[in-house]
Motif scaffolding. Structure first.
Motif, PDB file in Angstrom:
ATOM      1  N   ASN A   1      42.017  32.977  48.936  1.00 36.15           N
ATOM      2  CA  ASN A   1      41.752  34.009  49.952  1.00 36.15           C
ATOM      3  C   ASN A   1      42.594  35.258  49.684  1.00 36.15           C
ATOM      4  O   ASN A   1      42.799  36.077  50.569  1.00 36.15           O
ATOM      5  CB  ASN A   1      41.967  33.471  51.378  1.00 36.15           C
ATOM      6  CG  ASN A   1      43.443  33.233  51.695  1.00 36.15           C
ATOM      7  OD1 ASN A   1      44.290  33.300  50.808  1.00 36.15           O
ATOM      8  ND2 ASN A   1      43.747  32.945  52.954  1.00 36.15           N
ATOM      9  N   ASN A   2      43.092  35.374  48.455  1.00 41.01           N
ATOM     10  CA  ASN A   2      43.809  36.595  48.075  1.00 41.01           C
ATOM     11  C   ASN A   2      42.798  37.636  47.628  1.00 41.01           C
ATOM     12  O   ASN A   2      41.861  37.301  46.897  1.00 41.01           O
ATOM     13  CB  ASN A   2      44.763  36.308  46.917  1.00 41.01           C
ATOM     14  CG  ASN A   2      45.920  35.453  47.374  1.00 41.01           C
ATOM     15  OD1 ASN A   2      46.926  35.962  47.824  1.00 41.01           O
ATOM     16  ND2 ASN A   2      45.752  34.146  47.295  1.00 41.01           N
ATOM     17  N   CYS A   3      43.002  38.870  48.065  1.00 44.89           N
ATOM     18  CA  CYS A   3      42.048  39.902  47.666  1.00 44.89           C
ATOM     19  C   CYS A   3      42.739  41.246  47.539  1.00 44.89           C
ATOM     20  O   CYS A   3      43.586  41.601  48.355  1.00 44.89           O
ATOM     21  CB  CYS A   3      40.914  39.995  48.684  1.00 44.89           C
ATOM     22  SG  CYS A   3      39.595  41.063  48.079  1.00 44.89           S
ATOM     23  N   ARG A   4      42.346  41.975  46.511  1.00 50.64           N
ATOM     24  CA  ARG A   4      42.950  43.294  46.307  1.00 50.64           C
ATOM     25  C   ARG A   4      42.215  44.363  47.123  1.00 50.64           C
ATOM     26  O   ARG A   4      42.616  45.517  47.128  1.00 50.64           O
ATOM     27  CB  ARG A   4      42.915  43.666  44.831  1.00 50.64           C
ATOM     28  CG  ARG A   4      41.499  43.758  44.290  1.00 50.64           C
ATOM     29  CD  ARG A   4      41.471  44.292  42.873  1.00 50.64           C
ATOM     30  NE  ARG A   4      40.197  44.001  42.235  1.00 50.64           N
ATOM     31  CZ  ARG A   4      39.755  44.636  41.180  1.00 50.64           C
ATOM     32  NH1 ARG A   4      40.479  45.590  40.627  1.00 50.64           N
ATOM     33  NH2 ARG A   4      38.593  44.315  40.649  1.00 50.64           N
TER      34      ARG A   4
ATOM     35  N   ILE B   1      39.829  38.554  55.303  1.00 54.53           N
ATOM     36  CA  ILE B   1      40.853  38.257  54.281  1.00 54.53           C
ATOM     37  C   ILE B   1      41.196  39.505  53.471  1.00 54.53           C
ATOM     38  O   ILE B   1      41.756  39.423  52.381  1.00 54.53           O
ATOM     39  CB  ILE B   1      40.445  37.070  53.366  1.00 54.53           C
ATOM     40  CG1 ILE B   1      39.173  37.364  52.549  1.00 54.53           C
ATOM     41  CG2 ILE B   1      40.252  35.797  54.163  1.00 54.53           C
ATOM     42  CD1 ILE B   1      38.880  36.297  51.465  1.00 54.53           C
ATOM     43  N   ARG B   2      40.819  40.678  54.016  1.00 52.43           N
ATOM     44  CA  ARG B   2      41.145  41.946  53.337  1.00 52.43           C
ATOM     45  C   ARG B   2      42.658  42.038  53.092  1.00 52.43           C
ATOM     46  O   ARG B   2      43.456  41.432  53.832  1.00 52.43           O
ATOM     47  CB  ARG B   2      40.642  43.126  54.159  1.00 52.43           C
ATOM     48  CG  ARG B   2      41.337  43.267  55.494  1.00 52.43           C
ATOM     49  CD  ARG B   2      40.515  44.083  56.475  1.00 52.43           C
ATOM     50  NE  ARG B   2      40.324  45.445  56.042  1.00 52.43           N
ATOM     51  CZ  ARG B   2      41.093  46.474  56.384  1.00 52.43           C
ATOM     52  NH1 ARG B   2      42.161  46.280  57.166  1.00 52.43           N
ATOM     53  NH2 ARG B   2      40.827  47.681  55.953  1.00 52.43           N
ATOM     54  N   LYS B   3      42.994  42.792  52.078  1.00 49.56           N
ATOM     55  CA  LYS B   3      44.388  42.853  51.623  1.00 49.56           C
ATOM     56  C   LYS B   3      45.385  43.131  52.751  1.00 49.56           C
ATOM     57  O   LYS B   3      46.432  42.494  52.846  1.00 49.56           O
ATOM     58  CB  LYS B   3      44.506  43.932  50.538  1.00 49.56           C
ATOM     59  CG  LYS B   3      45.863  44.034  49.904  1.00 49.56           C
ATOM     60  CD  LYS B   3      45.904  45.040  48.782  1.00 49.56           C
ATOM     61  CE  LYS B   3      45.856  46.450  49.359  1.00 49.56           C
ATOM     62  NZ  LYS B   3      45.835  47.477  48.319  1.00 49.56           N
ATOM     63  N   ASP B   4      45.037  44.103  53.625  1.00 49.00           N
ATOM     64  CA  ASP B   4      46.012  44.523  54.637  1.00 49.00           C
ATOM     65  C   ASP B   4      46.117  43.573  55.816  1.00 49.00           C
ATOM     66  O   ASP B   4      46.939  43.800  56.697  1.00 49.00           O
ATOM     67  CB  ASP B   4      45.650  45.926  55.166  1.00 49.00           C
ATOM     68  CG  ASP B   4      45.970  46.992  54.135  1.00 49.00           C
ATOM     69  OD1 ASP B   4      46.576  46.635  53.099  1.00 49.00           O
ATOM     70  OD2 ASP B   4      45.602  48.160  54.355  1.00 49.00           O
ATOM     71  N   ASN B   5      45.258  42.569  55.851  1.00 43.72           N
ATOM     72  CA  ASN B   5      45.340  41.634  56.973  1.00 43.72           C
ATOM     73  C   ASN B   5      46.495  40.666  56.740  1.00 43.72           C
ATOM     74  O   ASN B   5      46.587  40.049  55.674  1.00 43.72           O
ATOM     75  CB  ASN B   5      44.015  40.881  57.142  1.00 43.72           C
ATOM     76  CG  ASN B   5      43.634  40.740  58.595  1.00 43.72           C
ATOM     77  OD1 ASN B   5      44.364  41.209  59.471  1.00 43.72           O
ATOM     78  ND2 ASN B   5      42.515  40.111  58.868  1.00 43.72           N
TER      79      ASN B   5
ATOM     80  N   PRO C   1      39.300  46.607  60.929  1.00 40.33           N
ATOM     81  CA  PRO C   1      38.828  47.833  61.583  1.00 40.33           C
ATOM     82  C   PRO C   1      37.523  47.626  62.354  1.00 40.33           C
ATOM     83  O   PRO C   1      37.211  48.410  63.237  1.00 40.33           O
ATOM     84  CB  PRO C   1      38.617  48.790  60.399  1.00 40.33           C
ATOM     85  CG  PRO C   1      39.493  48.259  59.320  1.00 40.33           C
ATOM     86  CD  PRO C   1      39.555  46.781  59.504  1.00 40.33           C
ATOM     87  N   LEU C   2      36.768  46.578  62.040  1.00 43.97           N
ATOM     88  CA  LEU C   2      35.504  46.362  62.735  1.00 43.97           C
ATOM     89  C   LEU C   2      35.563  45.187  63.716  1.00 43.97           C
ATOM     90  O   LEU C   2      34.540  44.604  64.066  1.00 43.97           O
ATOM     91  CB  LEU C   2      34.367  46.141  61.719  1.00 43.97           C
ATOM     92  CG  LEU C   2      34.117  47.297  60.757  1.00 43.97           C
ATOM     93  CD1 LEU C   2      32.914  47.014  59.868  1.00 43.97           C
ATOM     94  CD2 LEU C   2      33.901  48.610  61.509  1.00 43.97           C
TER      95      LEU C   2
END
Ligand code: SAM
Ligand code: SF4
Length: 445
Positions: free
Chosen positions: A166-169, A177-181, A342-343
């Protein structure tokens, strides 16, 4: 008495063996790498990707021969299926009938065009997308289901999905699972992925597996190649779903034995794409899908529905783009708001909006496989069934271990969060049988 007991034992044995998701068939001919497989007298064309020879029994997935099976094992399995195969077809035939329902002349005219296999124009597609009347919606879904049955018979693919990291750039606005989460991250080792795949194939009978992750650059190309090579040897169709990565990696994974790519373009509206997928590039994603197709991958692609500011025309354009990309499998679903993204307050679309799109996709591309995705399942407890009766013919079962599954929180309230894999398989098979669908994937007519 003894005879009865023997029969019961045989049926039990068959059920155990038949916790599998494809029926073996006899390869009767191979010409120019295209095989003909016989399933109880029905002949299907398949692409050869195995060392099988004419006369062998084989399994096919996604229209590709993926493995051989010993004749005696195949015959045991076929013995179970010989009656079930035709019983299920009967149920499916019955359910695929179109009722005589009241509808506007305009709708009847459009559906008449569908039945004559004529292409619908933009206005007609918009008209269908705007349907609201209960009877008209029913008629729409029944027409799509009827078309699905005529074209694909009662075959339904059931693929397993392993979410291995669940790592994502990236920072897609919709994705949990976006990076900033700020969430707990996990990454399965190559050995863990392989051992889970082995369990899925050997013990659970899966014939097609999707390996999915965030865009996690920490796996080296060599590691991913090793994973794919090892899993391919299990005799299974491998989908990779790892996002926008280099073409060279996609090529290496193809050479290692992966044969399908699941990569959505997400939206055909370039402005929206830019807004919700910062620092990613629409053209690059489309180019990658085309490249994967060109080098021989089966393509599963599509879009996410319900992005803010999305119009009805965007949705029609999404369907048109999926077709233009020559998708072998349509994969789309609703945006389900994910916490701390954000959504997160975005209004969720309803099940009928998705079912209508399933039907429209079936009208637009009668030959394709259409997936009921797990995001659709969050909209209604009966969503799988409703999707399959609106024109879809593919499902996925999540195989990610429980400890990781809850961390692969791409959206909130995942439907399969608390269900065990075994229970999910059991319920899926029960559902498929009740609809007269055979969990097979028997290539193209
Ligand atoms: N990272 C890869 C990629 O983006 O293609 C594969 C994994 S990504 C989680 C798989 C799909 O999940 C995406 O194509 C996207 O459409 C979908 N997805 C992400 N967030 C979602 C959400 N909140 N609701 C519904 N689908 C979502
Ligand atoms: Fe990453 Fe895929 Fe989620 Fe986008 S959708 S943040 S690329 S995992």
């Amino acid at each position: 008495m003894l005879k009865k007991l023997a029969k019961v034992l045989l049926i039990m044995l068959c059920f155990q063996i038949h916790m599998c998701y494809a029926i073996p068939g006899k390869l009767v001919e191979i010409k120019d790498n295209i095989g003909t497989v016989d399933y109880f007298g029905e002949k299907r064309k398949v692409l050869m990707d195995s060392e099988a020879q004419a006369g062998d029994y084989v399994y096919a997935q996604g229209g590709v021969v993926i493995s051989k099976i010993a004749e005696q094992d195949a015959l045991k399995i076929l013995d179970f299926w010989k009656e079930k195969f035709f019983e299920l077809k009967k149920v499916d035939n019955q359910l695929a009938k179109i009722e005589d329902l009241e509808a506007s002349d305009n709708l009847l005219e459009i559906l008449q065009k569908v039945n004559l296999r004529k292409e619908l124009n933009n206005n007609e597609l918009l008209n269908l997308l705007r349907l609201k009347d209960k009877n008209e919606l029913k008629l729409l879904y029944e027409t799509a289901n009827n078309l699905r049955q005529k074209e694909h018979d009662n075959a339904c693919c059931v693929h397993g999905i392993i979410e291995f990291s669940n790592n994502c750039r990236r920072n897609c606005f919709y994705c949990g699972i976006r990076k900033d989460n700020n969430i707990k991250r996990y990454r399965m080792s190559a050995e863990e992925i392989i051992s889970l795949a082995k369990h899925a194939v050997d013990n659970l009978g899966f014939k097609a597996l999707v390996l999915q992750s965030g865009e996690d650059l920490s796996y080296t190309d060599e590691e991913l190649v090793k994973v794919v090579k090892t899993i391919r040897k299990l005799g299974v169709l491998i989908f990779i779903s790892i996002g926008t990565r280099k073409k060279e990696l996609y090529k290496k994974l193809y050479d290692a034995g992966a044969r399908a790519v699941l990569l959505r373009f997400e939206t055909s509206n370039k402005e929206l794409f830019k807004k919700v997928r910062p620092e990613t590039n629409f053209e690059e994603r489309i180019e990658l899908i085309k490249y994967a197709k060109k080098i021989g991958y089966l393509i599963a692609t599509g879009f996410i529905m319900g992005i803010p500011e999305e119009t009805e025309q965007d949705i029609i354009n999404n369907i048109i783009l999926t077709k233009a990309l020559k998708a072998d499998m349509y994969s789309f679903g609703p945006l389900i708001p994910a916490k701390n993204t954000p959504l997160e307050n975005q209004k969720q679309i309803d099940i009928n909006s998705v079912l209508k799109v399933i039907s429209l996709c079936r009208f637009m591309d009668v030959r394709s496989k259409i997936l009921v995705t797990s995001a659709v399942e969050t909209l209604h407890e009966d969503a799988k069934k409703q999707g399959l009766l609106a024109g879809a013919n593919s499902l996925m079962i999540n195989l990610t271990p429980h400890c990781y599954k809850e961390l692969y929180s791409i959206y909130s309230g995942r439907p399969d969060k608390d269900i065990t894999v075994k229970k999910n398989i059991k319920e899926t098979i029960k559902l498929l049988y009740s609809l007269g669908r055979a969990p097979t994937d028997i290539g193209h007519t």
